[in-house]
Design an enzyme around this catalytic site. Structure first.
Site, mmCIF file in Angstrom:
data_model
loop_
_atom_site.group_PDB
_atom_site.id
_atom_site.type_symbol
_atom_site.label_atom_id
_atom_site.label_comp_id
_atom_site.label_asym_id
_atom_site.label_seq_id
_atom_site.Cartn_x
_atom_site.Cartn_y
_atom_site.Cartn_z
ATOM 1 N N THR A 206 -0.412 14.212 -2.692
ATOM 2 C CA THR A 206 -0.747 13.155 -2.574
ATOM 3 C C THR A 206 -0.833 12.715 -0.776
ATOM 4 O O THR A 206 -1.534 11.944 -0.484
ATOM 5 C CB THR A 206 0.255 12.225 -3.070
ATOM 6 O OG1 THR A 206 1.696 12.120 -2.599
ATOM 7 C CG2 THR A 206 0.311 12.271 -4.435
ATOM 8 N N VAL A 256 -1.713 6.917 -0.742
ATOM 9 C CA VAL A 256 -1.605 6.146 -1.922
ATOM 10 C C VAL A 256 -1.666 7.013 -3.152
ATOM 11 O O VAL A 256 -2.333 7.538 -3.946
ATOM 12 C CB VAL A 256 -2.991 5.390 -2.085
ATOM 13 C CG1 VAL A 256 -3.097 4.276 -3.136
ATOM 14 C CG2 VAL A 256 -3.119 4.596 -0.808
ATOM 15 N N HIS A 257 -0.284 7.424 -3.364
ATOM 16 C CA HIS A 257 -0.009 8.332 -4.406
ATOM 17 C C HIS A 257 -0.452 8.331 -5.782
ATOM 18 O O HIS A 257 -0.919 9.242 -6.146
ATOM 19 C CB HIS A 257 1.592 8.607 -4.336
ATOM 20 C CG HIS A 257 2.311 8.659 -2.758
ATOM 21 N ND1 HIS A 257 2.466 9.553 -2.043
ATOM 22 C CD2 HIS A 257 2.994 7.482 -2.480
ATOM 23 C CE1 HIS A 257 3.148 9.406 -1.172
ATOM 24 N NE2 HIS A 257 3.370 7.990 -1.205
ATOM 25 N N ASP A 258 -0.224 7.309 -6.198
ATOM 26 C CA ASP A 258 -0.284 7.026 -7.820
ATOM 27 C C ASP A 258 -1.810 7.194 -8.363
ATOM 28 O O ASP A 258 -2.110 7.691 -9.362
ATOM 29 C CB ASP A 258 0.366 5.913 -8.338
ATOM 30 C CG ASP A 258 1.702 6.006 -7.920
ATOM 31 O OD1 ASP A 258 2.392 7.064 -7.666
ATOM 32 O OD2 ASP A 258 2.302 4.882 -8.048
#
Length: 327
Positions: A206, A256-258
């Site tokens: 990520t 913006v990991h998710d």
């Protein structure tokens, strides 16, 4: 990213989340992308306390006009009364990074129930849902509780995709990433449950695809409610949690990991490097609590239980977000 095959059915999913800024982008992307079919959302204590997580989840869904059911779940970790370091202490450095409520209009919709664990058990025991991916972008408390109540779910959940862990290091301690650190016992239960297809997107992947202020401008230019809201949330992340290491390459930016979990569902080639191996989570050491432990020894006697993404393609990620939020 290649265009979505219009003849292929969309990937059906349930999302388990602790909605802060990056979960909200993931929610809106899951609603907007034609290759995804979001069926329900469950919420869990994490980025903020559970009532605020649920409100933020409803806000994100309302922005994009989605009415899928939302089921609130566990208000605390599986075995611990609180985070290993209480949230107020943890967030003392920058209390504005994870705002109690997202900068989105107050929710008009309401949660369907406060029984996320019961929902997950009943949902995955229904043969009509034997193709539905479970995506977890939060501490794994709800998932661990569901597997503990109904061990047969390890055979019923066809695929688990989760954001968590860090191979090269953590973001909440030197060793641990937030989602696994919050409830390491739950994470260990989930990874040892025997779910047949587990994909983990850790920080290594990520953080390799940060979003920039120019990307926010491009989202704003799309003009849709989801894109404009996402741009605002990403700007907040860049302001409060900038990626200093990659700023030399991209300018001001932040991961913006998710939402990368959503991109990987419809475009597997967004992941450019991965490894499949035995994986565990540290639950006892004070210094490495919540660390993701990979066993890459060729002579390991443990069977591989997860595939970990180690790097991703930023152009493909941006193409996914444009397709998902521009609709």
């Amino acid at each position: 990213m290649p265009p979505t095959d219009a003849s292929a059915p969309p990937v059906r999913l349930v999302l388990d989340c602790d909605t802060g800024t990056d979960d909200a982008v993931a929610i809106m992307a899951a609603v907007g992308h034609p290759g995804l079919d979001l069926l329900a959302v469950t919420t869990v204590n994490g980025n903020v306390a559970l009532p605020r997580v649920t409100e933020n989840t409803l806000r994100a869904l309302d922005v994009v006009g989605c009415t899928v059911p939302v089921h609130a779940g566990s208000p605390r970790p599986l075995l611990r009364p609180d985070f290993p370091i209480p949230r107020d202490v943890l967030n003392g450095r920058d209390p504005d990074f994870q705002p109690a409520y997202l900068d989105l209009p107050p929710a008009r919709s309401r949660a369907a129930s406060h029984e996320a664990v019961r929902f997950l058990v009943d949902f995955y025991r229904d043969p009509a849902h034997d193709d539905v991916t479970l995506v977890a972008t939060a501490p794994l408390t709800n998932v661990a509780l569901a597997l503990s109540v109904a061990p047969d779910l390890r055979e019923r959940i066809p695929r688990l995709v989760l954001m968590g862990g860090g191979v090269a290091g953590g973001n909440v301690t030197a060793a641990a990433e937030f989602n696994l650190w919050v409830d390491p016992e739950a994470a260990l239960i989930v990874l040892e449950a025997g779910i047949r297809d587990v994909t983990i997107l850790p920080l290594d992947a990520t953080q390799s695809v940060p979003l920039t202020l120019a990307d926010c401008d491009a989202l704003d230019a799309l003009g849709t409610p989801g894109a404009v809201a996402a741009a605002r949330l990403v700007r907040h992340r860049i302001e409060h949690d900038p990626d200093e290491e990659r700023a030399a390459t991209y300018g001001p930016c932040a991961p913006v990991h998710d939402a990368l979990c959503m991109a990987a569902l419809v475009d597997p080639d967004v992941v450019t490097k991965s490894v499949t191996c035995p994986v565990k989570v540290e639950t006892s050491s004070e210094r490495t609590l919540g660390a993701l432990l990979l066993d890459r020894r060729s002579w390991s006697t443990d069977a591989p239980n997860a595939t970990l993404a180690l790097r991703a393609d930023r152009d493909r990620y941006l193409a996914f977000l444009t397709a998902a939020l521009g609709a």
